[in-house]
Motif scaffolding. Sequence first.
Motif, PDB file in Angstrom:
ATOM      1  N   GLY A  21       0.793  -1.217   0.000  1.00  0.00           N
ATOM      2  CA  GLY A  21       0.000   0.000   0.000  1.00  0.00           C
ATOM      3  C   GLY A  21       0.830   1.272   0.000  1.00  0.00           C
ATOM      4  O   GLY A  21       2.022   1.276  -0.288  1.00  0.00           O
ATOM      5  N   ARG A  22       0.164   2.361   0.345  1.00  0.00           N
ATOM      6  CA  ARG A  22       0.782   3.697   0.401  1.00  0.00           C
ATOM      7  C   ARG A  22       1.109   3.993   1.861  1.00  0.00           C
ATOM      8  O   ARG A  22       0.201   4.061   2.693  1.00  0.00           O
ATOM      9  N   VAL A  23       2.401   4.166   2.166  1.00  0.00           N
ATOM     10  CA  VAL A  23       2.835   4.225   3.566  1.00  0.00           C
ATOM     11  C   VAL A  23       3.906   5.291   3.811  1.00  0.00           C
ATOM     12  O   VAL A  23       4.869   5.400   3.048  1.00  0.00           O
ATOM     13  N   MET A  24       3.721   6.060   4.882  1.00  0.00           N
ATOM     14  CA  MET A  24       4.821   6.850   5.429  1.00  0.00           C
ATOM     15  C   MET A  24       5.491   5.934   6.445  1.00  0.00           C
ATOM     16  O   MET A  24       4.946   5.690   7.529  1.00  0.00           O
ATOM     17  N   LEU A  55      12.126   9.144   7.347  1.00  0.00           N
ATOM     18  CA  LEU A  55      10.784   8.865   6.846  1.00  0.00           C
ATOM     19  C   LEU A  55      10.939   8.439   5.402  1.00  0.00           C
ATOM     20  O   LEU A  55      11.548   9.164   4.597  1.00  0.00           O
ATOM     21  N   ALA A  56      10.417   7.281   5.058  1.00  0.00           N
ATOM     22  CA  ALA A  56      10.434   6.811   3.677  1.00  0.00           C
ATOM     23  C   ALA A  56       8.995   6.747   3.182  1.00  0.00           C
ATOM     24  O   ALA A  56       8.160   6.068   3.777  1.00  0.00           O
ATOM     25  N   TRP A  57       8.713   7.468   2.107  1.00  0.00           N
ATOM     26  CA  TRP A  57       7.392   7.404   1.484  1.00  0.00           C
ATOM     27  C   TRP A  57       7.422   6.242   0.511  1.00  0.00           C
ATOM     28  O   TRP A  57       8.215   6.220  -0.422  1.00  0.00           O
ATOM     29  N   MET A  58       6.579   5.233   0.782  1.00  0.00           N
ATOM     30  CA  MET A  58       6.622   3.995   0.022  1.00  0.00           C
ATOM     31  C   MET A  58       5.270   3.688  -0.616  1.00  0.00           C
ATOM     32  O   MET A  58       4.223   3.931  -0.018  1.00  0.00           O
ATOM     33  N   ILE A  59       5.313   3.161  -1.823  1.00  0.00           N
ATOM     34  CA  ILE A  59       4.108   2.713  -2.517  1.00  0.00           C
ATOM     35  C   ILE A  59       4.343   1.290  -3.007  1.00  0.00           C
ATOM     36  O   ILE A  59       5.271   1.037  -3.786  1.00  0.00           O
ATOM     37  N   ASP A  60       3.542   0.371  -2.504  1.00  0.00           N
ATOM     38  CA  ASP A  60       3.647  -1.053  -2.873  1.00  0.00           C
ATOM     39  C   ASP A  60       5.064  -1.607  -2.713  1.00  0.00           C
ATOM     40  O   ASP A  60       5.595  -2.296  -3.583  1.00  0.00           O
ATOM     41  N   LYS A 109      -3.277   5.717  10.474  1.00  0.00           N
ATOM     42  CA  LYS A 109      -3.700   6.230   9.173  1.00  0.00           C
ATOM     43  C   LYS A 109      -3.748   7.750   9.237  1.00  0.00           C
ATOM     44  O   LYS A 109      -4.029   8.324  10.299  1.00  0.00           O
ATOM     45  N   VAL A 110      -3.469   8.399   8.127  1.00  0.00           N
ATOM     46  CA  VAL A 110      -3.583   9.852   8.058  1.00  0.00           C
ATOM     47  C   VAL A 110      -5.066  10.190   8.145  1.00  0.00           C
ATOM     48  O   VAL A 110      -5.857   9.756   7.302  1.00  0.00           O
ATOM     49  N   ASP A 111      -5.456  10.937   9.206  1.00  0.00           N
ATOM     50  CA  ASP A 111      -6.882  11.241   9.342  1.00  0.00           C
ATOM     51  C   ASP A 111      -7.249  12.635   8.853  1.00  0.00           C
ATOM     52  O   ASP A 111      -8.413  12.930   8.603  1.00  0.00           O
ATOM     53  N   ARG A 112      -6.257  13.528   8.720  1.00  0.00           N
ATOM     54  CA  ARG A 112      -6.515  14.818   8.088  1.00  0.00           C
ATOM     55  C   ARG A 112      -5.216  15.518   7.751  1.00  0.00           C
ATOM     56  O   ARG A 112      -4.157  15.212   8.319  1.00  0.00           O
ATOM     57  N   GLY A 147      -6.210   8.669   4.801  1.00  0.00           N
ATOM     58  CA  GLY A 147      -6.412   7.221   4.812  1.00  0.00           C
ATOM     59  C   GLY A 147      -5.154   6.443   4.531  1.00  0.00           C
ATOM     60  O   GLY A 147      -5.091   5.230   4.780  1.00  0.00           O
ATOM     61  N   ASP A 148      -4.103   7.121   4.008  1.00  0.00           N
ATOM     62  CA  ASP A 148      -2.825   6.437   3.784  1.00  0.00           C
ATOM     63  C   ASP A 148      -2.238   5.982   5.107  1.00  0.00           C
ATOM     64  O   ASP A 148      -2.441   6.600   6.154  1.00  0.00           O
TER      65      ASP A 148
END
Length: 288
Positions: free
Chosen positions: A174-177, A186-191, A215-218, A281-282
């Motif tokens: 998924g999409r994850v910080m 901090l690594a921004w990762m996708i799949d 999860k990012v809520d806002r 939601g990420d």
Amino acid sequence: MHRQRVIIRTLGVATAVALAATACGPQKSESAGSSSSVSSSPTAGATPEASPSTDNKPGEASPSASASASPSPSATPSVKSIMANGDESEQVRELQARLKQLKLMTVAPTGFYGSKTTAAVKSFQSKNALTASGAVDEDTWKKIQKLSKKPTDDELRPPTVNEVDAPDPRCMTGRVMCISKESRTLAWMIDGKIVSTMDVRFGSENTPTREGEFKVDRKEKDWVSTIYHTPMPYAMFFSGGQAVHYSADFAARGYAGASHGCVNVRDKGKLSALFAQVQTGDKVVVYW
């Protein structure tokens, strides 16, 4: 965390907004902790160096507690560890810099004694006929000092970006910080693929950044802490009042300070680009 969510749901949107930044903002003084005979400078995470540990080395028996037993003149005293897993100090930072000189570590010094430092110390001990406990006792420390040189300021706090830690398994889908406390990145990762990385710092011992999966809520591009009245640009809230956000204090002072629980980023350009990509939601994973 669950309690805070219940409070937020009960009090309504207006109160939720007021509570959103309660855990953030730079701390004016370094966090509580033992004073150091090695260095009075705070480390990343704002935990000053603790005094040498009095814990027994792993696997060793504690001295007898029997008051009636007379100590044997030939008894060998327990070996005490100077630094061990879980410690955080300027002395640990020096240890890591020396281990990097010896090609036993690749990550930049962080001051936190985690799994990578433990593995490097074990490797050093094995290669030098020392007990491979993974903890640094006096003999190990003297040997490391003998085989390395006193680190320079740049070696202790490299001007380059911290090397990213191995991603937590929860970051691989998924999409994850993906946020590592050990490497302070901090690594921004996708799949499972790293898209971008950046340096981060965390809360102090008294106001720690929560660990776990969130999860990012806002998102708030321009936000000011309602408690500390400090700017929190590009804030991405993930656990009550804790958020990933840009910190001018981090950019100016580096790891000489700490947040009140938020994940501070010092590269505003990188965070701006990340803010544009992250969606509500990420996933957010904070781990050691």
